[in-house]
Design an enzyme around this catalytic site. Structure first.
Site, PDB file in Angstrom:
ATOM      1  N   THR A 282       3.413  13.617  -5.198  1.00  0.00           N
ATOM      2  CA  THR A 282       4.234  12.403  -5.258  1.00  0.00           C
ATOM      3  C   THR A 282       3.434  11.326  -5.992  1.00  0.00           C
ATOM      4  O   THR A 282       2.295  11.557  -6.391  1.00  0.00           O
ATOM      5  CB  THR A 282       4.544  11.899  -3.835  1.00  0.00           C
ATOM      6  OG1 THR A 282       3.302  11.593  -3.194  1.00  0.00           O
ATOM      7  CG2 THR A 282       5.295  12.939  -3.021  1.00  0.00           C
TER       8      THR A 282
ATOM      9  N   GLN B  14       9.675  -1.791  -1.635  1.00  0.00           N
ATOM     10  CA  GLN B  14       8.488  -2.653  -1.481  1.00  0.00           C
ATOM     11  C   GLN B  14       8.547  -3.890  -2.358  1.00  0.00           C
ATOM     12  O   GLN B  14       8.157  -4.965  -1.935  1.00  0.00           O
ATOM     13  CB  GLN B  14       7.230  -1.842  -1.801  1.00  0.00           C
ATOM     14  CG  GLN B  14       5.935  -2.591  -1.529  1.00  0.00           C
ATOM     15  CD  GLN B  14       4.721  -1.797  -1.978  1.00  0.00           C
ATOM     16  OE1 GLN B  14       4.819  -0.650  -2.395  1.00  0.00           O
ATOM     17  NE2 GLN B  14       3.558  -2.418  -1.897  1.00  0.00           N
TER      18      GLN B  14
ATOM     19  N   VAL C 112       5.787  -4.416   4.026  1.00  0.00           N
ATOM     20  CA  VAL C 112       5.411  -4.324   5.448  1.00  0.00           C
ATOM     21  C   VAL C 112       4.100  -5.037   5.779  1.00  0.00           C
ATOM     22  O   VAL C 112       3.718  -5.103   6.945  1.00  0.00           O
ATOM     23  CB  VAL C 112       5.342  -2.861   5.947  1.00  0.00           C
ATOM     24  CG1 VAL C 112       6.712  -2.198   5.892  1.00  0.00           C
ATOM     25  CG2 VAL C 112       4.291  -2.060   5.188  1.00  0.00           C
TER      26      VAL C 112
ATOM     27  N   LYS D 271      -4.329   7.650   9.621  1.00  0.00           N
ATOM     28  CA  LYS D 271      -3.328   8.628  10.079  1.00  0.00           C
ATOM     29  C   LYS D 271      -3.565   9.008  11.541  1.00  0.00           C
ATOM     30  O   LYS D 271      -2.609   9.258  12.283  1.00  0.00           O
ATOM     31  CB  LYS D 271      -3.330   9.874   9.186  1.00  0.00           C
ATOM     32  CG  LYS D 271      -2.784   9.654   7.776  1.00  0.00           C
ATOM     33  CD  LYS D 271      -1.359   9.117   7.764  1.00  0.00           C
ATOM     34  CE  LYS D 271      -0.720   9.231   6.383  1.00  0.00           C
ATOM     35  NZ  LYS D 271       0.583   8.505   6.321  1.00  0.00           N
TER      36      LYS D 271
ATOM     37  N   TYR E  14     -10.117  11.803   1.172  1.00  0.00           N
ATOM     38  CA  TYR E  14      -9.028  11.209   1.973  1.00  0.00           C
ATOM     39  C   TYR E  14      -9.591  10.054   2.821  1.00  0.00           C
ATOM     40  O   TYR E  14      -8.896   9.073   3.091  1.00  0.00           O
ATOM     41  CB  TYR E  14      -8.336  12.274   2.837  1.00  0.00           C
ATOM     42  CG  TYR E  14      -6.951  11.844   3.292  1.00  0.00           C
ATOM     43  CD1 TYR E  14      -5.934  11.609   2.366  1.00  0.00           C
ATOM     44  CD2 TYR E  14      -6.666  11.662   4.643  1.00  0.00           C
ATOM     45  CE1 TYR E  14      -4.677  11.200   2.777  1.00  0.00           C
ATOM     46  CE2 TYR E  14      -5.403  11.262   5.060  1.00  0.00           C
ATOM     47  CZ  TYR E  14      -4.415  11.039   4.128  1.00  0.00           C
ATOM     48  OH  TYR E  14      -3.161  10.635   4.541  1.00  0.00           O
TER      49      TYR E  14
HETATM   50  P1  NAD Z   1       5.207   7.729  -2.444  1.00  0.00           P
HETATM   51  O1  NAD Z   1       4.239   6.997  -3.311  1.00  0.00           O
HETATM   52  O2  NAD Z   1       6.404   8.266  -3.076  1.00  0.00           O
HETATM   53  O3  NAD Z   1       5.618   6.812  -1.209  1.00  0.00           O
HETATM   54  C1  NAD Z   1       4.759   5.863  -0.625  1.00  0.00           C
HETATM   55  C2  NAD Z   1       5.602   4.642  -0.352  1.00  0.00           C
HETATM   56  O4  NAD Z   1       4.859   3.661   0.374  1.00  0.00           O
HETATM   57  C3  NAD Z   1       6.083   3.971  -1.648  1.00  0.00           C
HETATM   58  O5  NAD Z   1       7.493   3.960  -1.682  1.00  0.00           O
HETATM   59  C4  NAD Z   1       5.543   2.562  -1.528  1.00  0.00           C
HETATM   60  O6  NAD Z   1       6.420   1.600  -2.043  1.00  0.00           O
HETATM   61  C5  NAD Z   1       5.394   2.419  -0.018  1.00  0.00           C
HETATM   62  N1  NAD Z   1       4.509   1.315   0.354  1.00  0.00           N
HETATM   63  C6  NAD Z   1       3.168   1.200   0.142  1.00  0.00           C
HETATM   64  N2  NAD Z   1       2.742  -0.021   0.552  1.00  0.00           N
HETATM   65  C7  NAD Z   1       3.838  -0.669   1.039  1.00  0.00           C
HETATM   66  C8  NAD Z   1       4.061  -1.968   1.592  1.00  0.00           C
HETATM   67  N3  NAD Z   1       3.050  -2.857   1.710  1.00  0.00           N
HETATM   68  N4  NAD Z   1       5.319  -2.305   1.979  1.00  0.00           N
HETATM   69  C9  NAD Z   1       6.340  -1.434   1.855  1.00  0.00           C
HETATM   70  N5  NAD Z   1       6.205  -0.187   1.327  1.00  0.00           N
HETATM   71  C10 NAD Z   1       4.967   0.179   0.925  1.00  0.00           C
HETATM   72  O7  NAD Z   1       4.341   8.898  -1.747  1.00  0.00           O
HETATM   73  P2  NAD Z   1       4.708   9.925  -0.576  1.00  0.00           P
HETATM   74  O8  NAD Z   1       3.741  11.033  -0.751  1.00  0.00           O
HETATM   75  O9  NAD Z   1       6.151  10.205  -0.553  1.00  0.00           O
HETATM   76  O10 NAD Z   1       4.257   9.129   0.740  1.00  0.00           O
HETATM   77  C11 NAD Z   1       5.111   8.880   1.837  1.00  0.00           C
HETATM   78  C12 NAD Z   1       4.382   9.126   3.152  1.00  0.00           C
HETATM   79  O11 NAD Z   1       4.091  10.509   3.273  1.00  0.00           O
HETATM   80  C13 NAD Z   1       3.051   8.388   3.291  1.00  0.00           C
HETATM   81  O12 NAD Z   1       2.901   7.937   4.613  1.00  0.00           O
HETATM   82  C14 NAD Z   1       2.058   9.496   3.017  1.00  0.00           C
HETATM   83  O13 NAD Z   1       0.810   9.223   3.632  1.00  0.00           O
HETATM   84  C15 NAD Z   1       2.752  10.663   3.673  1.00  0.00           C
HETATM   85  N6  NAD Z   1       2.291  11.999   3.291  1.00  0.00           N
HETATM   86  C16 NAD Z   1       2.202  12.367   1.978  1.00  0.00           C
HETATM   87  C17 NAD Z   1       1.761  13.640   1.636  1.00  0.00           C
HETATM   88  C18 NAD Z   1       1.636  14.067   0.196  1.00  0.00           C
HETATM   89  O14 NAD Z   1       0.881  14.999  -0.080  1.00  0.00           O
HETATM   90  N7  NAD Z   1       2.324  13.468  -0.741  1.00  0.00           N
HETATM   91  C19 NAD Z   1       1.440  14.562   2.653  1.00  0.00           C
HETATM   92  C20 NAD Z   1       1.563  14.157   3.994  1.00  0.00           C
HETATM   93  C21 NAD Z   1       1.986  12.879   4.295  1.00  0.00           C
HETATM   94  O1  0WE Z   2      -1.324  10.145   2.523  1.00  0.00           O
HETATM   95  C1  0WE Z   2      -1.393  10.524   1.370  1.00  0.00           C
HETATM   96  C2  0WE Z   2      -1.456   9.526   0.239  1.00  0.00           C
HETATM   97  C3  0WE Z   2      -2.303   8.367   0.638  1.00  0.00           C
HETATM   98  C4  0WE Z   2      -2.583   7.311  -0.375  1.00  0.00           C
HETATM   99  C5  0WE Z   2      -2.688   7.520  -1.740  1.00  0.00           C
HETATM  100  C6  0WE Z   2      -3.001   6.460  -2.577  1.00  0.00           C
HETATM  101  C7  0WE Z   2      -3.177   6.636  -4.060  1.00  0.00           C
HETATM  102  C8  0WE Z   2      -2.989   5.339  -4.816  1.00  0.00           C
HETATM  103  C9  0WE Z   2      -2.837   6.050   0.123  1.00  0.00           C
HETATM  104  N1  0WE Z   2      -3.163   5.011  -0.680  1.00  0.00           N
HETATM  105  C10 0WE Z   2      -3.245   5.196  -2.006  1.00  0.00           C
HETATM  106  N2  0WE Z   2      -3.617   4.132  -2.767  1.00  0.00           N
HETATM  107  C11 0WE Z   2      -3.580   4.147  -4.118  1.00  0.00           C
HETATM  108  O2  0WE Z   2      -3.987   3.166  -4.778  1.00  0.00           O
HETATM  109  N3  0WE Z   2      -1.433  11.881   1.132  1.00  0.00           N
HETATM  110  C12 0WE Z   2      -1.438  12.780   2.259  1.00  0.00           C
HETATM  111  C13 0WE Z   2      -1.584  12.471  -0.210  1.00  0.00           C
HETATM  112  C14 0WE Z   2      -3.047  12.654  -0.451  1.00  0.00           C
HETATM  113  O3  0WE Z   2      -3.810  11.620  -0.876  1.00  0.00           O
HETATM  114  C15 0WE Z   2      -5.106  12.067  -0.959  1.00  0.00           C
HETATM  115  C16 0WE Z   2      -5.165  13.422  -0.595  1.00  0.00           C
HETATM  116  C17 0WE Z   2      -3.825  13.791  -0.253  1.00  0.00           C
HETATM  117  C18 0WE Z   2      -3.379  15.126   0.240  1.00  0.00           C
HETATM  118  C19 0WE Z   2      -6.274  11.392  -1.327  1.00  0.00           C
HETATM  119  C20 0WE Z   2      -7.474  12.082  -1.348  1.00  0.00           C
HETATM  120  C21 0WE Z   2      -7.526  13.414  -0.983  1.00  0.00           C
HETATM  121  C22 0WE Z   2      -6.378  14.107  -0.611  1.00  0.00           C
END
Ligand code: NAD
Ligand code: 0WE
Length: 257
Positions: free
Chosen positions: A192, A38, A63, A161, A154
């Protein structure tokens, strides 16, 4: 499973990222990888991870900008004439949207940003990648159960989503005749970077483990293995599908015991 295939991986922020687990599994299965980051700040974390996966193709891409997306594929073209797909592992909403009552905290601007970064970016990447994608390519994104069921905090990410999942189906319908498959993994909660600021995330993980048939949460390795499968020719008959990798949580109304 992925020998001879080239994939672009987005969303590696650090070693805990779901995209890191996916990249590892794809590398283990023989894929050649390039990485999008990013911004400069995240490059330091990414470098050693990419190196350990035999890749020195690191390209910046925010993005939220069409120009940044275009530039990334122009750069990628310098090394790869064509490739076999990409992983979209990106989600974002402003932090004020993710704490408190949905009706109270959701704003037009927060809604717009969440949908732009978390859903439209999949369409944008697919559009821009299209000229370079081989026949038999695969596109994969990451979603969460909040798209179809509510939970505290959320909030607008759940709406984004839901849009991302519809996006997966419409892209699959649109790109099927070009031999491009589009799928999503709905992952259970994983600690994460994106989850680290979330209030009560630890107690949420405990609740998940209690209700999930497997009695635990999932790892980025487990998500990675399914990702490698969905991007491989073993999954040549699957497109537009949302595959749950959540230890069974979504099928249970209450814990078995
Ligand atoms: P993460 O923070 O490691 O990854 C999120 C990524 O999004 C980061 O690498 C960040 O640089 C990138 N990003 C955000 N804004 C951006 C932009 N403008 N341009 C380019 N990149 C950008 O967290 P993660 O949990 O690995 O998240 C990855 C995906 O998995 C997300 O779509 C998240 O919603 C989804 N997800 C996460 C969980 C969870 O519990 N961690 C569960 C289900 C789905
Ligand atoms: O999709 C996600 C993460 C989404 C996410 C998280 C952040 C934190 C920092 C999107 N934007 C931001 N912006 C920020 O500034 N998940 C599925 C993980 C997640 O996030 C939650 C969850 C779960 C699970 C937020 C609230 C409640 C549950």
């Amino acid at each position: 499973m992925l020998k001879g295939k080239k994939f672009l991986i987005t969303g590696v922020a650090n070693k805990f990222s779901i995209a890191t687990g996916i990249a590892k599994a794809m590398h283990n299965n023989g894929a050649e990888l390039a990485f999008a980051y990013q911004n400069e700040r995240l490059l330091r974390n990414l470098k050693p991870i990419a190196e350990s996966l035999d890749s020195n193709m690191l390209i910046e891409c925010d993005v939220s900008s069409d120009q940044s997306i275009e530039q990334m594929f122009t750069k990628l073209k310098e090394s790869w004439d064509s490739f076999d797909g990409f992983v979209h592992s990106i989600g974002f909403a402003p932090s004020d949207q993710l704490e408190g009552d949905f009706t109270e905290v959701t704003t037009r601007e927060g809604f717009k940003i969440a949908h732009d970064i978390s859903s439209y970016s999949l369409t944008a990447l697919a559009k821009a990648a299209l000229p370079y994608l081989n026949n038999d390519s695969a596109i994969l994104t990451l979603t969460y159960l909040g798209s179809i069921q509510t939970l505290p905090n959320y909030n607008v990410m759940g709406l984004a989503k839901a849009s991302l999942e519809a996006n997966t189906r419409f892209l699959a319908a649109s790109l099927g005749d070009k031999g491009i498959r589009v799928n999503a993994i709905s992952a259970g909660p994983i600690k994460t970077l994106a989850a680290s600021g979330v209030k009560n995330f630890r107690s949420m993980l405990e609740n998940y483990a209690e209700k999930a048939p497997l009695g635990r949460t999932v790892t980025t390795e487990e998500v990675g293995n399914v990702a490698a499968f969905l991007c491989s020719n073993l999954a040549s008959g699957i497109t537009g599908e949302i595959t749950f990798v959540d230890a069974g949580f979504n099928i249970a109304a209450l814990p078995v015991k």
